[in-house]
Design an enzyme around this catalytic site. Structure first.
Site, mmCIF file in Angstrom:
data_model
loop_
_atom_site.group_PDB
_atom_site.id
_atom_site.type_symbol
_atom_site.label_atom_id
_atom_site.label_comp_id
_atom_site.label_asym_id
_atom_site.label_seq_id
_atom_site.Cartn_x
_atom_site.Cartn_y
_atom_site.Cartn_z
ATOM 1 N N ARG A 75 0.829 -1.214 0.000
ATOM 2 C CA ARG A 75 0.000 0.000 0.000
ATOM 3 C C ARG A 75 0.864 1.266 0.000
ATOM 4 O O ARG A 75 0.397 2.358 -0.326
ATOM 5 C CB ARG A 75 -0.992 0.004 1.171
ATOM 6 C CG ARG A 75 -1.967 1.163 1.154
ATOM 7 C CD ARG A 75 -3.220 0.978 2.024
ATOM 8 N NE ARG A 75 -3.049 0.098 3.142
ATOM 9 C CZ ARG A 75 -2.390 0.415 4.275
ATOM 10 N NH1 ARG A 75 -1.837 1.612 4.410
ATOM 11 N NH2 ARG A 75 -2.292 -0.465 5.249
ATOM 12 N N TYR A 130 -16.425 18.641 -13.135
ATOM 13 C CA TYR A 130 -16.850 17.247 -13.245
ATOM 14 C C TYR A 130 -17.827 16.953 -12.098
ATOM 15 O O TYR A 130 -17.553 17.303 -10.942
ATOM 16 C CB TYR A 130 -15.623 16.339 -13.157
ATOM 17 C CG TYR A 130 -15.987 14.886 -13.165
ATOM 18 C CD1 TYR A 130 -16.489 14.291 -14.313
ATOM 19 C CD2 TYR A 130 -15.852 14.118 -12.023
ATOM 20 C CE1 TYR A 130 -16.846 12.967 -14.321
ATOM 21 C CE2 TYR A 130 -16.211 12.772 -12.032
ATOM 22 C CZ TYR A 130 -16.712 12.205 -13.175
ATOM 23 O OH TYR A 130 -17.065 10.885 -13.181
ATOM 24 N N ASP A 133 -7.731 20.378 -12.689
ATOM 25 C CA ASP A 133 -8.105 19.100 -13.298
ATOM 26 C C ASP A 133 -7.792 19.213 -14.794
ATOM 27 O O ASP A 133 -8.471 19.937 -15.520
ATOM 28 C CB ASP A 133 -9.594 18.843 -13.050
ATOM 29 C CG ASP A 133 -10.047 17.477 -13.553
ATOM 30 O OD1 ASP A 133 -9.421 16.940 -14.487
ATOM 31 O OD2 ASP A 133 -11.047 16.946 -13.025
ATOM 32 N N LYS A 189 -9.187 8.388 -18.726
ATOM 33 C CA LYS A 189 -9.599 9.012 -19.979
ATOM 34 C C LYS A 189 -8.444 8.978 -20.988
ATOM 35 O O LYS A 189 -8.016 7.920 -21.383
ATOM 36 C CB LYS A 189 -10.111 10.423 -19.694
ATOM 37 C CG LYS A 189 -11.079 10.502 -18.493
ATOM 38 C CD LYS A 189 -12.414 9.804 -18.720
ATOM 39 C CE LYS A 189 -13.252 9.664 -17.455
ATOM 40 N NZ LYS A 189 -13.498 10.875 -16.691
#
Ligand SMILES: *Cc1c(COP(=O)(O)O)cnc(C)c1O
Length: 394
Positions: A56, A109, A185, A210
């Site tokens: 992790r 978004y 972003d 994306k």
């Protein structure tokens, strides 16, 4: 790694997407990094900073992508990969002190807006939403109100899905004057089209899902910063909140990144052609694409982007006895090549009426359809759109 930051800085981004994040140039070394499937690492002494420790904290499969993305954004440090774009949003929002002020585009978004609104509802932050294309209005929201100025300015440009353009230079300056941190972003543009760090932003965010990965086969996110203290805080958040990427997904993202320049080149060129042709079609009320000279964001986009991206938005006029939103749905259903699906930035062209999502802001028009232009031949894409548009009044 084989590509130093210094070497990367001397190359064009089209080359960096191919050359970055390769294993060292040694005899019999593989040309692609391996996928490391291990939840823990051999270690006998005290865990200091450099040790991988546990799966992790770190995974060698993340490193090449993080290094490549950092170099592409012109950052002094490698990026940070997350399990999704929204895991990266969550990490970025954690930089706001308790009760601090977040200024966010009203057409961000939708997931970012929902997350911010839910944190505000719990009293963890104060949310001020604003039309990000209106520079004076954003300045007013950054300024102190009830004694509190902004702690974070969130930028998205172009916005999703309205394609509003923010003046990134002017707004980061205003935010920094008020002592706020700026997160941009950059999902729609990718570092090949816009580099927010060079325009003044402190942190860049990507939904790697994306364009960067580009094949609609993974969900991933990333953050990039040149500020070592911010990166340390974000890395700690990733470790403690656990929004880490799977090794296979990380490997696929790097594989996808290799063709980013070619994909962007093709999809941007096609988007420009389609925007012009769609603008002349009587079945549409409006077309938004920052590459259109008539677009309200055109000049600003030109001053801070190297291209205009490959997302278009159209508003469909009522036709054939149906309402405008029903006509928009009819358009989406009448296509045979464009895929009716959410998401964007893949090799395949996608189309969607955004308000079918309950979480979409109500200020997004009901008849607005978002098109993500892929890499198919532009004439095939146009022929499919034309036959569907021509049939709307029948
Ligand atoms: C998709 C998207 C996100 C969220 O990313 P996920 O990978 O879906 O979690 C954030 N910002 C923008 C602009 C997006 O398009």
């Amino acid at each position: 790694m084989s590509l130093s930051d210094q070497h990367a800085a001397s190359l064009s981004a089209e080359t960096v997407v191919v050359a970055a994040g390769r294993p060292p140039r040694e005899h019999d070394a593989p040309v692609n990094p391996p996928i490391v499937l291990s939840s823990t690492y051999f270690g006998t002494g005290a865990l200091d900073d450099g040790d991988r420790g546990y799966g992790r904290y770190s995974n060698p499969t993340w490193d090449p992508f993080e290094e490549a993305l950092g170099q592409l954004e012109g950052a002094a440090l490698p990026g940070l990969l997350y399990s999704s774009g929204l895991a990266a949003v969550s990490s970025a929002l954690s930089l706001i002190p308790n009760g601090g002020v977040l200024v966010m585009p009203s057409h961000s978004y939708s997931g970012s807006l929902v997350m911010a609104a839910e944190l505000a509802e719990k009293g963890l932050l104060e949310l001020r939403t604003v039309d990000i294309a209106d520079t004076e209005a954003v300045r007013a929201q950054i300024a102190p109100r009830n004694g509190k100025a902004a702690d974070m300015l969130w930028l998205e440009s172009p916005t999703n899905p309205m394609l509003g353009i923010a003046d990134i230079r002017a707004l980061t300056q205003a935010a920094h004057d008020a002592g706020a941190v700026v997160v941009t972003d950059n999902t729609f543009s990718t570092p090949l089209v816009q580099q927010p760090l060079s325009l003044g932003s402190d942190v860049v965010l990507h939904s790697v899902t994306k364009y960067l990965a580009g094949h609609s086969d993974v969900v991933l996110g990333a953050l990039v910063t040149s500020d070592a203290k911010l990166r340390e805080t974000l890395l700690h958040h990733r470790i403690i909140h656990g929004g880490i990427a799977g090794p296979f997904e990380a490997w696929l993202a790097l594989r996808g990144l290799r063709t980013l320049a070619l994909r962007i080149e093709r999809s941007q060129a096609s988007a420009a052609v389609l925007a012009e042709r769609l603008s002349a079609h009587p079945a549409l009320e409006s077309v938004r694409y920052p590459g259109l000279v008539s677009d309200p964001g055109h000049d600003l986009a030109k001053s801070q982007m190297t291209g205009f991206g490959s997302i278009l938005c159209v508003q469909v006029a009522a036709a054939g006895g149906l309402s405008a939103p029903e006509t928009a749905d009819k358009l989406v259903r009448a296509l045979n090549l464009w895929l009716p699906a959410t998401s964007l930035g893949g090799v395949e062209s996608l189309i969607e009426r955004r308000r079918r999502h309950a979480a979409e802001p109500v200020s997004v028009p009901e008849n607005l359809v978002r098109l993500s232009v892929g890499i198919e031949h532009v004439e095939d894409l146009w022929a499919d759109l034309k036959q569907a548009l021509d049939a709307l009044d029948r």
